[in-house]
Motif scaffolding. Structure first.
Motif, short mmCIF file in Angstrom:
data_model
loop_
_atom_site.label_atom_id
_atom_site.label_comp_id
_atom_site.label_asym_id
_atom_site.label_seq_id
_atom_site.Cartn_x
_atom_site.Cartn_y
_atom_site.Cartn_z
N MET A 11 2.77 -18.63 56.19
CA MET A 11 1.42 -19.19 56.14
C MET A 11 0.43 -18.25 56.84
O MET A 11 -0.67 -18.00 56.33
N GLU A 12 0.83 -17.74 58.00
CA GLU A 12 -0.06 -16.83 58.73
C GLU A 12 -0.16 -15.48 58.01
O GLU A 12 -1.20 -14.82 58.03
N LEU A 15 -2.65 -16.03 55.27
CA LEU A 15 -4.00 -16.14 55.83
C LEU A 15 -4.50 -14.79 56.34
O LEU A 15 -5.70 -14.57 56.46
N VAL A 17 -3.61 -13.27 59.32
CA VAL A 17 -3.90 -13.24 60.76
C VAL A 17 -2.83 -12.54 61.58
O VAL A 17 -2.99 -12.38 62.79
N ALA A 44 3.11 -20.87 47.54
CA ALA A 44 2.53 -22.11 48.06
C ALA A 44 1.54 -21.81 49.20
O ALA A 44 0.47 -22.41 49.28
N ALA A 48 -2.49 -22.57 49.33
CA ALA A 48 -3.13 -23.34 50.41
C ALA A 48 -4.31 -22.57 50.99
O ALA A 48 -5.39 -23.12 51.23
N LEU A 51 -7.41 -22.72 49.01
CA LEU A 51 -8.18 -23.97 49.06
C LEU A 51 -9.36 -23.86 50.01
O LEU A 51 -10.36 -24.54 49.83
N ILE A 52 -9.23 -23.04 51.05
CA ILE A 52 -10.25 -23.03 52.11
C ILE A 52 -11.67 -22.88 51.56
O ILE A 52 -12.54 -23.65 51.91
N ALA A 55 -14.17 -25.73 49.98
CA ALA A 55 -15.08 -26.63 50.69
C ALA A 55 -16.52 -26.18 50.52
O ALA A 55 -17.44 -26.93 50.80
N LEU B 146 -10.71 -30.42 55.75
CA LEU B 146 -11.23 -29.54 56.81
C LEU B 146 -11.93 -30.36 57.89
O LEU B 146 -11.86 -30.04 59.07
N LEU B 157 -9.72 -21.32 61.97
CA LEU B 157 -9.43 -21.10 60.55
C LEU B 157 -10.57 -20.34 59.87
O LEU B 157 -10.35 -19.43 59.06
N ALA B 160 -10.55 -16.74 60.77
CA ALA B 160 -9.47 -16.05 60.06
C ALA B 160 -9.86 -15.78 58.62
O ALA B 160 -9.75 -14.65 58.13
N LYS B 182 -2.53 -19.57 67.82
CA LYS B 182 -1.46 -19.69 66.82
C LYS B 182 -1.20 -21.16 66.51
O LYS B 182 -1.02 -21.53 65.34
N LEU B 185 -4.01 -22.59 64.33
CA LEU B 185 -3.99 -22.12 62.94
C LEU B 185 -2.84 -22.75 62.17
O LEU B 185 -2.99 -23.13 61.00
N ARG B 186 -1.68 -22.88 62.83
CA ARG B 186 -0.54 -23.49 62.14
C ARG B 186 -0.84 -24.95 61.80
O ARG B 186 -0.55 -25.41 60.71
N MET B 189 -3.35 -25.03 58.88
CA MET B 189 -2.75 -24.68 57.59
C MET B 189 -1.78 -25.76 57.13
O MET B 189 -1.66 -26.01 55.93
N LEU B 192 -3.86 -28.39 55.49
CA LEU B 192 -4.34 -27.96 54.17
C LEU B 192 -3.19 -27.97 53.16
O LEU B 192 -3.36 -28.39 52.01
N SER B 193 -2.02 -27.50 53.59
CA SER B 193 -0.88 -27.44 52.68
C SER B 193 -0.50 -28.82 52.19
O SER B 193 -0.03 -28.97 51.06
N LEU B 196 -1.48 -29.95 48.89
CA LEU B 196 -0.81 -29.40 47.71
C LEU B 196 0.58 -29.97 47.52
O LEU B 196 1.22 -29.72 46.51
#
Lengths: 235, 202
Positions: A11-12, A15, A17, A44, A48, A51-52, A55, B146, B157, B160, B182, B185-186, B189, B192-193, B196
């Motif tokens: 995921m990171e 993104l 990061v 996946a 995700a 999606l950011i 918004a 969000l 977020l 990033a 960290k 952000l986790r 995410m 958000l995940s 889905l």
């Protein structure tokens, strides 16, 4: 890195990061052939992340933007030049020393002219349609500049260092389009060699330009033959 | 009971297959230099690309040019798209994102050079008015997701995504410990995940 380790970071990774070393470790793992669920997790995660921006309210681009895209994709795809420009930038050190000497002796008129060029460069940079291209020495020399231009305007400005020609030489601007190298105007720099300006007609003519270059030419020389490449950068 | 359950499920699952444009297939057709597919992709994602560019650039450049560069790059690089590794939508929007971030960084580098030469005034311009709106529903759900984040999670977020900062850069910017960033952000995410989880990726 194992598949489980990748999935813990995916995921990171998606993104963007992770620190460069971690990012590279993930790249290396994902470049491998065999995976235990890594690619599914990556897909996946990227979905995700995508999606950011949803918004934000989408905005309809101007009709001219699609027209410009069609124009650009009709232009020949930039191809790698078969023969890289032969380069020899050993004179750069001498040029830098020369710049220092000239800077000591420049007169008031020169300073006024320099200030005008600097202000014009800043004015162009502040325009919303200004485009920037980083030019570097293809031989790994210290010369470096940012070229500023805008559509429909032949003037370009370079901000960087060592933009002065050696004695008896001049700096020539080039526009590169596919395999073609188009000679353009002379680059005139301020006394410090920090800000230069010249004209590239190909911009005004709306030609698709793939790269820009600066070469060192004899004063009075012309034609297609060109000297060593001092700076080069792709759009 | 089952109809209530399926009603709830439908309400909770924001990104369903029926709402998706098939961007995977469109990108693959673009790879075969299908111009109609590029246009369809542009119609589906051009507005999002422009919104991203405007958000990233602020007053520092022409967002329409980023959209232009993005779709020219999509045309030229579509053959590198691999649907196993990401959705077509994610692939295309990431090009817009990084094109915009790169432009801000180039401009910042040039501004630093100019600062050496002369003082530079602020060239702030008002953002353009918001234009046509589409995909309202997806937007409402993402916005809600969000909004459900804590302000700290959302702040990390956004740094990033829109500024392209790494963990350590966000940590410095927010003056917060790396571990905290960290975690934020986790958590962000993961939330958000979850949007889905019940649908195929868009």
């Amino acid at each position: 890195m194992t598949c489980d380790e990748l999935k813990a970071l995916v995921m990171e990774y998606a993104l963007g990061v992770l620190e460069p070393a971690q990012q590279a470790a993930c790249d290396a793992h994902l470049a491998g052939a065999a995976h235990d669920g890594c690619l599914e997790a990556l897909r996946a995660a990227r979905a995700a992340v995508a999606l950011i921006p949803h918004a934000l309210p989408p905005e309809a681009p101007r009709p001219a933007t699609w027209a410009a895209i069609e124009h650009a994709i009709d232009a020949p795809t930039p191809a790698r030049r078969r023969r890289p420009w032969v380069a020899a930038a050993g004179w750069l050190v001498a040029a830098a020393a020369m710049v220092a000497v000239i800077a000591l002796w420049r007169d008031r008129a020169q300073r006024v002219a320099d200030a005008q060029v600097q202000q014009a460069a800043i004015a162009m940079l502040q325009r919303p349609d200004a485009r920037l291209v980083t030019l570097t020495s293809p031989t790994g020399g210290d010369a470096r500049a940012t070229l500023i231009y805008r559509p429909d305007d032949p003037r370009v400005y370079l901000i960087g260092n060592g933009l002065r020609p050696p004695p008896g030489k001049r700096l020539q601007l080039w526009a590169v389009r596919g395999e073609r190298q188009i000679p353009e105007g002379t680059l005139r720099a301020d006394a410090a060699g920090a800000v230069g300006t010249g004209e590239i007609a190909a911009i005004r003519d709306g030609q698709a330009i793939d790269a820009f270059g600066v070469t060192v030419e004899p004063i009075g020389g012309g034609g297609d033959a060109h000297g060593p490449v001092m700076l080069y950068g792709k759009r | 009971v089952s109809s209530v359950f399926s009603f709830l499920l439908a309400a909770l699952v924001p990104v369903r297959r029926r709402e998706q444009d098939d961007c995977d297939a469109l990108v693959e057709r673009v790879a075969a230099h299908d111009r109609a597919a590029l246009r369809a992709l542009y119609d589906a994602l051009g507005g999002h690309a422009l919104a991203i560019a405007r958000r990233v650039l602020g007053s520092h450049g022409d967002a329409e040019e980023v959209v232009q560069d993005t779709f020219v790059e999509i045309w030229r690089r579509a053959a590198t798209f691999d649907r196993r590794r990401g959705t077509g939508r994610a692939w295309a929007l990431s090009i817009a994102r990084y094109r915009a971030i790169d432009r801000v960084r180039e401009r910042a580098a040039a501004s630093r050079l100019i600062d050496r030469v002369s003082a530079v005034g602020d060239a702030a311009e008002p953002p353009s008015p918001i234009a046509e709106v589409s995909e309202r529903e997806l937007r409402a759900r993402v916005t809600a997701a969000l909004a459900a984040l804590s302000a700290d999670e959302r702040g990390a977020l956004e740094l990033a995504y829109y500024e392209g900062l790494s963990h350590s850069e966000i940590s410095r910017r927010l003056a917060a410990p790396l571990g905290t960033i960290k975690t934020r952000l986790r958590a962000a995410m993961a939330k958000l995940s979850s949007l889905l989880d019940h649908g195929d990726a868009p």
